[in-house]
Design an enzyme around this catalytic site. Structure first.
Site, short mmCIF file in Angstrom:
data_model
loop_
_atom_site.label_atom_id
_atom_site.label_comp_id
_atom_site.label_asym_id
_atom_site.label_seq_id
_atom_site.Cartn_x
_atom_site.Cartn_y
_atom_site.Cartn_z
N GLY A 87 -20.18 -1.04 -4.10
CA GLY A 87 -20.35 -1.03 -2.66
C GLY A 87 -19.38 -0.07 -2.02
O GLY A 87 -18.74 0.75 -2.69
N ASP A 144 -17.87 -10.89 8.70
CA ASP A 144 -18.69 -9.96 7.89
C ASP A 144 -19.66 -10.74 7.01
O ASP A 144 -19.76 -10.50 5.80
CB ASP A 144 -17.79 -9.06 7.05
CG ASP A 144 -18.54 -7.84 6.51
OD1 ASP A 144 -19.58 -7.48 7.10
OD2 ASP A 144 -18.09 -7.24 5.52
N GLY A 148 -15.83 -0.38 -3.47
CA GLY A 148 -15.60 0.14 -4.81
C GLY A 148 -16.57 -0.49 -5.79
O GLY A 148 -17.65 -0.95 -5.42
N LYS A 149 -16.16 -0.53 -7.03
CA LYS A 149 -17.02 -1.06 -8.09
C LYS A 149 -16.61 -2.50 -8.44
O LYS A 149 -15.46 -2.88 -8.29
CB LYS A 149 -16.93 -0.18 -9.34
CG LYS A 149 -17.46 1.23 -9.13
CD LYS A 149 -17.34 2.06 -10.39
CE LYS A 149 -17.90 3.47 -10.16
NZ LYS A 149 -17.78 4.32 -11.38
N LYS A 186 -13.18 -6.86 -8.54
CA LYS A 186 -13.58 -5.87 -7.53
C LYS A 186 -12.48 -4.83 -7.43
O LYS A 186 -11.36 -5.11 -6.99
CB LYS A 186 -13.82 -6.57 -6.18
CG LYS A 186 -14.39 -5.65 -5.12
CD LYS A 186 -14.93 -6.42 -3.92
CE LYS A 186 -13.84 -7.00 -3.07
NZ LYS A 186 -14.35 -7.55 -1.80
#
Length: 934
Positions: A624, A739, A627-628, A643
């Site tokens: 995303g 979020d 990052g990965k 993450k």
């Protein structure tokens, strides 16, 4: 050769297996403020001249690291009876050689950073009475061998990361009084064999992953006073009727345990003071009779029906009666407070919100000490009830902290050479005194409002410590999740300026040595810190243990048997290994300050690389803007999701630390659990529990080969709503997520939804100077386009209803399979338009299985209500949860057979026909009409 092995670099390394604690850690003068280093009793004192330690510079003024080892005595074992290292920032692992300490009675490593597993060799220390490991980073299973500790009185392993079941061998702990295992990852069934423990007082296992049935055998525990099992998953289990036989019980807390059935008769428990059965699926009437000692009754968020019993008016000590979010009918009682006498600090909270109460007496005028909440009842909608409008406002009640107050008497200023203060409670108020600071927490109090019990607590604690009441000052207190009560206390000298050293040692020994027992209403306690302050410089070089002050600050302990055997070859190998590690570490930025969060495991970059096969592409499971995401396996075999932020990531250091801080203190089955983090070598990584079914967005994607059924989508919606409701109403202080989106809702192996990603979250506003809580936070707009509350976008005012809007968008995704914004189309506008044109069912996800039309209509209506442009029109999260629960009650109880239940009095047998069968892909029913997805 002296048995001393030194490591002065900053990394934790495995050293000789003869050390009791494998550890290396930096120190500072702050360590002086914490509890005693009480290591030695017996023969070790006689050989203190053999002790050697090393430091780089003065350990009182500069940071240093070292390993301390002790040579074995002639008879081959060590005569240590007490090893207490409370809150000294130790890190490392517990070594198997602890089992050599055959005379040990107290093993206390509370509130450090110890990781690894509990070595099974601890089971060899049969003399052990106190095993205190709470507040560390310990993982792995509980060894069966702990059951061999037949002298054990107290086992505290709470607030770690321990997993696996409770060994049945624990039933052999015949002298155990305190089992504190809360806030871990323990799982499996609670062994019914524990009912054989004859003197168990406190059984605290809340915030774990226990499942199965709730053992009725626990009722056979003859001495049990506190049973706290909150936030576990005894799905389908009922509260055993045998619990009514627990005659010594003072507190019963089974909150959020997926319990069903009726509440058993608890009237035969004469001393029951605290009852919390909230957030379950309990049905039937309220209990008609309870102990006259009860202070707290919390039965909210169930399916209880009937009327509120008049017998609740005969409870003189009642502080809180919470019946919110049930199916109660009839009148609002007006007599509950009639037999109560209110002093200044006494309060009574009656929370009847979101029921079906319809009537109220004409003269409904409770005293000022009583707070009544009626929001969400039909009685609030009556035109002739204008006089009760103030009871009908939506409110969340929380107890405020007690802050210190300065004496109003004008006194001369105190000297500045020590931490002098005026004791506001002393009969000599202008006497300058130096207090001791004590961090003190009640782990399972049997009250919900501490203010009316402050005097009782002060009398209770001071009598146990042999102090005058005015010597104890409660500087502040605050409720934490659990609920647990965190207090900051000050102990003042009695009519003299300073404590003498012997008095300091006496008080510290009583508090740190568990030598006092509070009244049952306050439950068990724990010492969080004992701050010496100005007294640190007055403690003599030779303490009770014979250790020098520098050794007390500097020893990272370890009594050993045979450190002489450490070879030069082993040292060379270790140093080579470490130099290689340092070479990799050189690229770490010197500009960035590494964070440190208590009670959260900090992993090294090497740990993360090992867990992911050096971040192999084969372990990557997602990517995303941050990052990965990799799937990893820790050294103890635990699967995790890692993450990893990419350079220039959207999420900065502030968001990174925010997520760690928030997740470290949030515990709910519908919130993702944080395992730890890595913050080194210019790397930021968050380590979560692994969610094998990925994100909700994955399953709504067109690429998903096994689409979610309508029933599963409803359960995911409910789980997500429950997690967010916990943030809004149960977290202390409450939190706005900011979020919420489909990619931030993760699914475990049972498709239980868990809300994730708290990097943008904000704490809800606190009280202002006038005691009023603002309804919003003014902040920069952050979030994901398509999910953003339009009013927040325009006004920058973030509220709890902003989260409601975002969740409403997720609901629309569940219904349609669409993305929030796609090819210029907005999902909210598209669904609204379809509904206004009478084409509601045309926009339903075509991959969904058949569904009952009435349930679908209600879900669509709820989703659009959440997405209303006007903030005040959106439902609060409590209503969202309740409506989803009602919809699910109309759905089949068995998700596989899909038998449709409309209500408790009418069951309509139906069958779903697969779209692969000949005929049709619709619901066949003689009852509620249903439609197939188009």
């Amino acid at each position: 050769m002296i048995g001393v092995f030194l490591i002065f670099y900053g990394a934790i390394m495995t050293i000789s297996p003869t050390c009791i604690l494998h550890v290396a850690q930096a120190w500072s003068t702050d360590s002086l403020e914490i509890s005693a280093l009480r290591i030695i009793r017996g023969s070790l004192i006689d050989n203190m001249n053999n002790l050697k330690s090393w430091s780089k510079g003065d350990p009182c003024t500069s940071n240093w690291t070292g390993i301390f080892c002790y040579p074995a005595p002639k008879d081959g074992y060590l005569h240590i009876r007490e090893m207490q290292l409370l809150k000294l920032n130790l890190s490392g692992t517990l070594a198997p050689e602890l089992g050599l300490l055959s005379h040990l009675e107290i093993l206390d490593f509370m509130w450090n950073g110890i990781h690894g597993t509990i070595p099974k060799e601890i089971g060899n220390i049969t003399s052990l009475k106190l095993l205190l490991l709470n507040g560390n980073l310990i993982s792995g299973p509980l060894p069966d061998e702990i059951g061999n500790l037949y002298n054990l009185n107290r086992l505290q392993i709470d607030q770690n990361q321990i997993s696996g079941p409770i060994p049945k061998s624990f039933a052999n702990l015949r002298k155990i009084k305190h089992l504190h295992m809360n806030n871990n990852s323990l799982s499996g069934k609670i062994p019914p064999e524990l009912s054989r423990l004859p003197i168990l007082y406190h059984f605290l296992v809340d915030n774990n992953n226990f499942s199965g049935y709730l053992p009725p055998e626990l009722a056979s525990l003859p001495s049990l006073k506190i049973l706290q099992l909150d936030n576990n998953n005894f799905s389908g289990s009922s509260i055993p009727a045998s619990f009514s036989n627990m005659t010594m019980l003072v507190k019963l807390s089974l909150r959020n345990c997926s319990l069903q059935g009726a509440i058993p008769d608890l009237s035969q428990i004469p001393r029951l003071g605290y009852l919390d059965l909230s957030w379950n699926q309990l049905k039937g009437p309220l209990p008609s009779k309870l102990s006259i000692d009860i202070t707290t009754i919390v039965l909210s968020h169930n399916y209880l029906n009937g009327t509120i019993p008049l017998t609740f008016s005969g409870l003189p000590k009642l502080q809180k009666l919470s019946l919110a979010n049930n199916l109660l009918t009839g009148s609002v009682p007006s007599s509950i407070w009639q037999n109560m006498t209110f002093n200044t600090n006494d309060t009574l909270l009656l929370d009847f919100q979101n029921n079906s109460l319809t009537d109220i007496s004409d003269d409904y005028s409770p005293p000022a000490n009583v707070t009544i909440l009626l929001y969400g009842n039909p009685v609030c909608d009556s035109e002739n009830q204008l006089d009760i409008v103030h009871f009908c406002q939506l409110k969340t009640i929380s107890e405020a902290s007690r802050n210190s107050t300065k004496s109003k008497i004008m006194c001369r200023r105190c000297p500045v050479d020590k931490d002098y203060e005026h004791n506001p409670l002393s009969p000599m108020q202008c006497l300058c005194t130096v207090p001791l600071g004590v961090g003190f927490r009640l782990k399972s109090p049997g009250i919900s409002d501490f203010r009316s019990y402050i005097n009782d607590f002060e009398i209770n604690l001071t009598s146990l410590l042999h102090l005058f009441v005015y010597q104890l000052y409660i500087d502040s207190f605050i409720w934490e999740s659990g609920p647990r009560l965190n207090m900051q206390l000050k102990l003042f000298p009695s009519n003299v300026s300073v404590f003498n050293v012997s008095e300091i040692l006496r008080l510290r020994g009583m508090l740190a040595g568990w030598e006092i027992t509070l009244s049952d209403v306050f439950g068990p306690y724990e010492l969080l810190n004992f701050t010496l302050g100005s007294y640190a410089s007055d403690i003599p070089d030779t303490s009770e243990s014979g250790l020098s002050k520098n050794a007390m600050v500097g020893i990272l302990v370890g009594a050993v048997a045979g450190a002489i055997a450490v070879s030069v070859a082993v040292t060379v190998l270790i140093m080579r290994r470490y130099r290689g590690y340092r070479a990799i570490s050189r690229k770490r930025s010197s500009m960035r300050t590494s964070i440190k969060i208590n009670d959260v495991k900090c992993f090294t970059f090497e740990d993360m690389a090992r867990a992911t096969s050096n971040f192999s592409n084969s372990t990557q499971v997602g990517q995303g803007g941050y990052g990965k995401v990799y799937r990893g396996t820790l050294v103890d075999g635990t699967p995790v999701a890692i993450k990893r932020a990419q350079e220039g990531s959207v999420q900065g250091s502030k968001e990174f630390s925010t997520e760690i801080e928030l997740l470290s203190r949030l515990h709910h089955r519908n919130l993702v659990s944080l395992v730890g983090y890595c913050d080194e070598q210019d790397e930021q990584m968050l380590v979560y529990e692994f969610m094998p079914n990925g994100t909700l967005r994955d399953h709504l994607s067109a690429k998903c080969t096994e689409p979610l059924s309508f029933s599963k989508r409803l359960h995911i919606a409910l789980g997500s709503a429950r997690g967010i409701l916990y943030l809004h109403s149960e977290a202390n202080p409450p939190i706005f997520h900011r979020d919420i989106k489909a990619s931030n809702i993760l699914l475990d192996f049972k498709f239980v939804a868990k809300v994730a990603d708290f990097g943008l979250s904000r704490l809800a506003p606190g009280h202002d100077a006038e005691g009023i809580t603002p309804g919003h936070i003014s902040t920069v707009v952050k979030g994901t386009p398509g999910y953003l509350d339009p009013e927040y976008l325009l006004t920058h005012k973030l509220t709890d209803r902003s989260d409601v809007y975002s969740l409403g968008v997720v609901f629309l995704e569940l219904l349609t399979g669409m993305r929030p914004i796609s090819h210029g189309k907005n999902i909210v506008r598209e669904v609204k338009t379809a509904c206004q044109c009478g084409l509601m069912f045309s926009i339903i996800d075509s991959r969904m299985n058949a569904y009952p039309s009435e349930c679908m209509e209600k879900f669509i209506s709820l989703a659009l209500g959440c997405c209303h442009d006007e903030t005040d029109v959106r439902p609060p999260m409590s209503e969202v949860v309740r409506e989803l629960e009602n919809i699910l009650h109309m759905m089949p109880e068995d998700a596989t057979s899909e038998a449709l239940v409309t209500d408790s009095s009418k069951i309509v047998s139906v069958s779903f026909v697969s779209s692969e069968s000949s005929g049709a892909d619709h619901l066949v029913s003689s009852g509620i009409p249903a439609v197939a997805a188009r």
